[in-house]
Design a protein around this motif. Structure first.
Motif, mmCIF file in Angstrom:
data_model
loop_
_atom_site.group_PDB
_atom_site.id
_atom_site.type_symbol
_atom_site.label_atom_id
_atom_site.label_comp_id
_atom_site.label_asym_id
_atom_site.label_seq_id
_atom_site.Cartn_x
_atom_site.Cartn_y
_atom_site.Cartn_z
ATOM 1 N N ASN A 31 24.309 -8.660 39.816
ATOM 2 C CA ASN A 31 24.462 -10.070 39.848
ATOM 3 C C ASN A 31 23.794 -10.031 37.800
ATOM 4 O O ASN A 31 24.329 -11.335 37.387
ATOM 5 C CB ASN A 31 23.500 -10.654 40.180
ATOM 6 N N GLU A 36 30.782 -15.549 37.075
ATOM 7 C CA GLU A 36 32.662 -15.946 37.970
ATOM 8 C C GLU A 36 31.938 -18.068 37.470
ATOM 9 O O GLU A 36 31.345 -18.527 37.539
ATOM 10 C CB GLU A 36 32.456 -16.371 39.268
ATOM 11 N N ALA A 43 28.559 -14.228 39.916
ATOM 12 C CA ALA A 43 29.435 -14.489 40.992
ATOM 13 C C ALA A 43 29.185 -14.676 42.632
ATOM 14 O O ALA A 43 27.929 -13.721 42.755
ATOM 15 C CB ALA A 43 30.209 -13.689 41.090
ATOM 16 N N PRO A 44 28.911 -15.082 43.574
ATOM 17 C CA PRO A 44 28.831 -15.465 45.119
ATOM 18 C C PRO A 44 28.624 -14.227 45.389
ATOM 19 O O PRO A 44 27.685 -13.186 46.326
ATOM 20 C CB PRO A 44 29.501 -16.465 45.615
ATOM 21 N N ASP A 45 29.908 -13.227 44.869
ATOM 22 C CA ASP A 45 29.680 -11.374 45.509
ATOM 23 C C ASP A 45 29.094 -10.447 45.390
ATOM 24 O O ASP A 45 29.037 -9.367 45.359
ATOM 25 C CB ASP A 45 31.465 -11.326 45.885
ATOM 26 N N ALA A 46 28.587 -11.231 43.931
ATOM 27 C CA ALA A 46 27.773 -10.379 42.921
ATOM 28 C C ALA A 46 26.145 -10.145 43.256
ATOM 29 O O ALA A 46 25.623 -9.297 42.689
ATOM 30 C CB ALA A 46 27.879 -10.054 42.014
ATOM 31 N N ASN A 47 25.578 -10.932 44.760
ATOM 32 C CA ASN A 47 24.661 -10.985 45.456
ATOM 33 C C ASN A 47 24.162 -9.814 45.905
ATOM 34 O O ASN A 47 23.115 -9.055 46.345
ATOM 35 C CB ASN A 47 23.932 -12.728 45.691
ATOM 36 N N GLY A 48 25.341 -8.910 46.686
ATOM 37 C CA GLY A 48 24.797 -8.068 47.415
ATOM 38 C C GLY A 48 24.877 -6.164 46.943
ATOM 39 O O GLY A 48 24.249 -5.491 46.532
#
Length: 48
Positions: A31, A36, A43-48
């Motif tokens: 993140n 995005e 981006a929402p998928d970058a938090n993991g």
């Protein structure tokens, strides 16, 4: 990009480079650089 070949022996490196090669590695969280929509909006998928 991919790397091709085999890892070499750190024993053949200059002492400064050998120290860098054998040091523990760290990575930036996704993140910090996956955005995005707008700049600095993770981006929402970058938090993991």
């Amino acid at each position: 990009m991919i790397a091709l070949g085999y890892p070499g022996s750190p024993d053949t490196l200059h002492p400064v480079l050998r120290e860098r090669e054998l040091a523990p590695r760290s990575r930036k969280p996704l993140n910090d650089f996956v955005f995005e929509g707008q700049w600095q909006q993770a981006a929402p998928d970058a938090n993991g």
